[in-house]
Design a protein around this motif. Sequence first.
Motif, mmCIF file in Angstrom:
data_model
loop_
_atom_site.group_PDB
_atom_site.id
_atom_site.type_symbol
_atom_site.label_atom_id
_atom_site.label_comp_id
_atom_site.label_asym_id
_atom_site.label_seq_id
_atom_site.Cartn_x
_atom_site.Cartn_y
_atom_site.Cartn_z
ATOM 1 N N HIS A 51 100.998 4.224 76.615
ATOM 2 C CA HIS A 51 100.832 4.993 75.385
ATOM 3 C C HIS A 51 100.495 6.451 75.665
ATOM 4 C CE1 HIS A 51 96.865 3.460 76.533
ATOM 5 N NE2 HIS A 51 96.368 4.538 75.972
ATOM 6 N N HIS A 94 115.969 8.682 76.617
ATOM 7 C CA HIS A 94 116.122 9.206 77.972
ATOM 8 C C HIS A 94 116.665 8.107 78.879
ATOM 9 C CE1 HIS A 94 113.779 12.969 77.311
ATOM 10 N NE2 HIS A 94 113.230 12.241 76.356
ATOM 11 N N THR A 134 102.177 8.423 77.617
ATOM 12 C CA THR A 134 103.421 9.194 77.737
ATOM 13 C C THR A 134 104.565 8.588 76.935
ATOM 14 O OG1 THR A 134 104.069 7.935 79.719
ATOM 15 C CG2 THR A 134 102.801 9.961 80.072
ATOM 16 N N ASP A 135 104.287 7.540 76.142
ATOM 17 C CA ASP A 135 105.320 6.850 75.363
ATOM 18 C C ASP A 135 106.476 6.413 76.265
ATOM 19 O OD1 ASP A 135 103.913 7.101 73.010
ATOM 20 O OD2 ASP A 135 104.913 8.954 72.418
ATOM 21 N N THR A 136 106.120 5.736 77.351
ATOM 22 C CA THR A 136 107.091 5.307 78.353
ATOM 23 C C THR A 136 106.922 3.815 78.633
ATOM 24 O OG1 THR A 136 107.022 7.488 79.401
ATOM 25 C CG2 THR A 136 107.925 5.688 80.715
ATOM 26 N N TYR A 177 107.460 0.852 81.391
ATOM 27 C CA TYR A 177 107.636 0.591 82.812
ATOM 28 C C TYR A 177 107.910 -0.897 83.008
ATOM 29 C CZ TYR A 177 105.608 5.200 83.464
ATOM 30 O OH TYR A 177 105.376 6.548 83.408
ATOM 31 N N TRP A 183 103.792 -0.898 78.476
ATOM 32 C CA TRP A 183 103.938 0.321 77.695
ATOM 33 C C TRP A 183 102.788 1.266 77.998
ATOM 34 C CZ3 TRP A 183 107.550 2.735 75.035
ATOM 35 C CH2 TRP A 183 107.181 3.772 74.170
ATOM 36 N N SER A 213 105.309 3.929 69.269
ATOM 37 C CA SER A 213 104.242 4.803 68.782
ATOM 38 C C SER A 213 103.200 4.066 67.965
ATOM 39 C CB SER A 213 104.842 5.938 67.957
ATOM 40 O OG SER A 213 105.570 5.415 66.854
ATOM 41 N N LYS A 238 111.301 4.232 81.481
ATOM 42 C CA LYS A 238 112.238 4.772 80.491
ATOM 43 C C LYS A 238 111.494 5.154 79.227
ATOM 44 C CE LYS A 238 116.249 3.627 77.636
ATOM 45 N NZ LYS A 238 116.803 5.005 77.661
ATOM 46 N N ARG A 239 111.795 6.346 78.728
ATOM 47 C CA ARG A 239 111.364 6.789 77.403
ATOM 48 C C ARG A 239 112.549 6.664 76.457
ATOM 49 N NH1 ARG A 239 108.588 12.539 77.364
ATOM 50 N NH2 ARG A 239 108.087 11.793 75.262
ATOM 51 N N SER A 240 112.265 6.422 75.182
ATOM 52 C CA SER A 240 113.335 6.334 74.194
ATOM 53 C C SER A 240 114.160 7.618 74.199
ATOM 54 C CB SER A 240 112.755 6.104 72.793
ATOM 55 O OG SER A 240 112.093 4.869 72.720
#
Length: 292
Positions: free
Chosen positions: A21, A43, A23-25, A27, A19, A245, A39-41
């Motif tokens: 933090h 998207h 970019t809240d993504t 991998y 994770w 988050s 991936k982001r939530s």
Amino acid sequence: MTPVRFSDHSSVLAEGPMWDHRTDTLYWVDIDAGALWAKRSGHPSRKLYEDADYLCGVWLADNGGFIIAGGAGLHVLNAEGAPLAHPLATPQIGANMRLNDGGIDPQGRLVIGTMGREEPDFAQPLGALYRLSADGAIETLVEGLTISNGVGWSPDGRTLYLADTIKKRILIIAYGTLDGPIEADGCTAIALDGLPDGLCVSADGSLLVAMITAGQIIRLSPTGEVLETLPLPVSCPTACCFGGSDFKMLFITTSTHLLPPDHDEADAGFVLSLMDAGQGRPETPFRTGLTS
């Protein structure tokens, strides 16, 4: 607590969730496909990078990008997933071996293990654990491992936890005083009933371990007591990490590579998410010294 799909595609051997933090993504890698996914939530998943051989792991780097490990060695990527010009020094491990799971230690160094490339070598004590710095320094920490797998540290950074998969154990190593190489068989170990794969350590010091082929995540105390079993809708979870988050979401990579072609596990190969499985912490980035 019921796991749900997070990714929107199935992988052959999804592994190494991480994770970001910043970019809240999330991998992760698909090892056999040599692909790095993000991936982001809310998207769609997107492929950032490919290795013609394999990819086994991705970790944060202090340049805003990442460190990746695979058949092409160790590389620094920028935030868009493009490799920078200078690859990192890679341990000399032999043609029949490959890099596997790892993590970034509290000092910002990459600790990464090895395993045999072919199944006849999986059970042999050929694996090792290495520590690498951006300046090219490479240290051998542990020798005599089978499949060197999940790596994590206690919240105070003094204890290293290391999964030795085929031996069905997690090694407990005093990391602050570790001056390798040491032999795996000489380490304190937590004996398990199944095969530990990837792991992560909660903010409270408990370990969450993906038990591949057993269809569950187990929570262990720092001394190895089984505190909780989290059942999953798939047979082969491969690794887990905290994110979201507030770092209260557990992300779980899963695999289809050990299942028969006609399997009926609808969620196999997907990344799953599970709420309220514990409290995580931000990952330490690899110290490259780069600014972009």
